[in-house]
Design an enzyme around this catalytic site. Structure first.
Site, mmCIF file in Angstrom:
data_model
loop_
_atom_site.group_PDB
_atom_site.id
_atom_site.type_symbol
_atom_site.label_atom_id
_atom_site.label_comp_id
_atom_site.label_asym_id
_atom_site.label_seq_id
_atom_site.Cartn_x
_atom_site.Cartn_y
_atom_site.Cartn_z
ATOM 1 N N HIS A 40 0.838 -1.209 0.000
ATOM 2 C CA HIS A 40 0.000 0.000 0.000
ATOM 3 C C HIS A 40 0.873 1.260 0.000
ATOM 4 C CE1 HIS A 40 -2.599 -2.915 2.406
ATOM 5 N NE2 HIS A 40 -3.407 -2.593 1.410
ATOM 6 N N GLN A 64 -18.062 -6.113 -0.125
ATOM 7 C CA GLN A 64 -17.233 -6.910 -1.037
ATOM 8 C C GLN A 64 -16.770 -8.223 -0.404
ATOM 9 O OE1 GLN A 64 -14.232 -3.685 -1.326
ATOM 10 N NE2 GLN A 64 -12.745 -5.336 -1.443
ATOM 11 N N GLN A 157 -9.202 -7.028 -10.276
ATOM 12 C CA GLN A 157 -9.834 -5.809 -9.744
ATOM 13 C C GLN A 157 -9.409 -4.589 -10.560
ATOM 14 O OE1 GLN A 157 -10.248 -4.763 -5.411
ATOM 15 N NE2 GLN A 157 -8.393 -3.627 -5.830
ATOM 16 N N SER A 190 -2.503 -8.013 3.350
ATOM 17 C CA SER A 190 -2.957 -7.838 4.733
ATOM 18 C C SER A 190 -3.302 -9.181 5.364
ATOM 19 C CB SER A 190 -4.188 -6.933 4.770
ATOM 20 O OG SER A 190 -3.911 -5.736 4.098
#
Ligand code: AMP
Length: 292
Positions: A40, A64, A157, A190
């Site tokens: 990130h 989501q 995505q 994550s």
């Protein structure tokens, strides 16, 4: 002089601050679900290098998650995330509560139809992309950035968001950013902190597998047929099953990087994408393989 980062939870306040900032230069936007890591932060730094003001959103988007348990277990540490954003050079953190994004009566969805959302993640996580496109469309309207940064780690995505932005003529440039990896090659995520020490060791087999796909393709002969997507995919599946017997494979696919459709004979390049559960943690990764 160090800039103090500002945390905003309300849409109106965020819009006000962004409007002020827009008068001074371009706005860069990095949407995230928090639990920030170097992946990130690389997006944030790139945004900082290219834009005057950088906005990071931290919002664990409930719509989501097709699996409620996954949503509950999703790691959260807002104070740490804000400190990391500050270090990486962000100016504003938008961290709304779910009710700010989905107030009572909310009933609109933005969806991208067709193979882009029906294959791979779309097949294994029903409703996932509708959740993603709806929240990303909302966030892009709220922030109205000049550029928005998305990781290639989530290749599908990225393609779905690019399609939505093109189809809806949203006035934003989508900037793809290369996948950031641990020193041993595991794609940062994550979810990695949920891996047991044993599963963490096994997980490194995934990037190894992706690199092996290139080797298999390089060594293709008329007899081996390993310039064919299904053949490469079968080889990789066998390799994974033999080396990590407990791994649960959702898919190991060789696809066109733009349409995400399976490719038979690989001409110049293809994307190898996989989703595998190791020790109960679902990991995704991908890489391009190409003709040398
Ligand atoms: P997430 O918080 O997982 O929704 O991710 C927010 C953004 O960071 C998405 O655009 C991801 O693709 C991107 N991202 C997550 N992990 C990585 C990584 N290891 N390398 C590059 N980008 C990443």
């Amino acid at each position: 002089m160090e800039i103090m980062i500002e945390k905003l939870t309300g849409i109106a306040a965020l819009r006000y601050r962004v409007r002020e900032a827009r008068a001074t230069g371009a706005i860069g936007f990095v949407p995230t679900m928090g639990a920030l890591h170097e992946g990130h932060l690389t997006l944030v730094r790139q945004a900082r290098a290219e834009c005057k003001t950088v906005v990071v959103s931290i919002f664990v988007n409930p719509t989501q998650f097709n699996d409620k348990k996954d949503l509950e277990k999703y790691p959260r540490d807002l104070e740490r995330d804000i400190a990391l954003c500050q270090e990486a050079g962000a100016h504003l953190v938008f961290a709304p509560e779910p009710e700010e994004i989905y107030p009572d009566g909310f009933c609109t969805a933005v969806t991208v139809d067709g193979p882009l959302t029906q294959t791979l993640e779309g097949k294994y996580r029903p409703g996932h992309f509708a959740g993603v496109t709806t929240v990303v469309a909302k966030l892009l309207h709220i922030v109205q950035p000049d550029r928005a940064y998305f990781g290639e780690k989530d290749w599908q995505q990225l393609k779905v968001v690019q399609r939505m932005v093109a189809d809806l003529n949203l006035p934003v440039e989508i900037v793809p950013c290369a996948t950031v990896r641990e020193v041993d090659g595991l794609a940062m995520s994550s979810r990695n902190i949920r891996l047991s020490p044993e599963a963490r060791k096994q997980a490194v087999f995934l990037p190894y597998l992706l690199n092996t796909a290139q080797d298999i393709f390089d060594a293709a002969t008329y007899e081996s047929q390993t310039d064919k997507g299904p053949v490469i995919s079968a080889w990789l599946t066998t390799l994974l099953e033999n080396n990590i017997p407990g791994a649960e494979i959702d898919y190991i696919a060789v696809i066109d990087p733009e349409t995400l459709m399976g490719v038979d004979e690989i001409k110049d390049r293809a994307l190898v994408a996989l989703a595998v559960k190791i020790g109960g943690v679902r990991l995704i990764d991908n890489r391009i393989i190409f003709k040398r």
